[in-house]
Design a protein around this motif. Structure first.
Motif: not given
Length: 100
Positions: A36, A38-39, A42-43
């Protein structure tokens, strides 16, 4: 004595099962949290770079349009300027202008 060894084997097996179950639950929750984070990162990173790319692209397009407009206005001005000079030359060479 054999009874105690049997009981300690059962306790050891139960402790192992419980620790593996706890570890599996803990690792799963930690992995979910890590994925969660990391995403989300990245977003955020992609959105920030997209916004920067978009604003610079818009700036470059605006500059290109203004340069293109400036060139077209300059060409139009030169065309009219040449027309004005042609008219002035014709007027100065005419007998009516020379008689004045």
């Amino acid at each position: 004595m054999a009874k105690i060894k049997g009981i300690s084997k059962i306790q050891s097996a139960i402790r192992g099962y419980l620790s593996r179950a706890y570890y599996a639950t803990y690792c799963t929750s930690v992995l979910i949290a890590a994925v969660s984070i990391q995403s989300s990162w990245r977003r955020h990173y992609i959105q920030r770079h997209y916004k920067m790319f978009r604003t610079t692209r818009i700036k470059y397009i605006a500059i290109a349009r203004s340069v293109s407009l400036a060139f077209s206005l300059r060409r139009r001005y030169l065309k009219y300027d040449e027309a004005v000079r042609c008219i002035q030359r014709a007027w100065k060479c005419s007998p009516l202008a020379q008689s004045l």
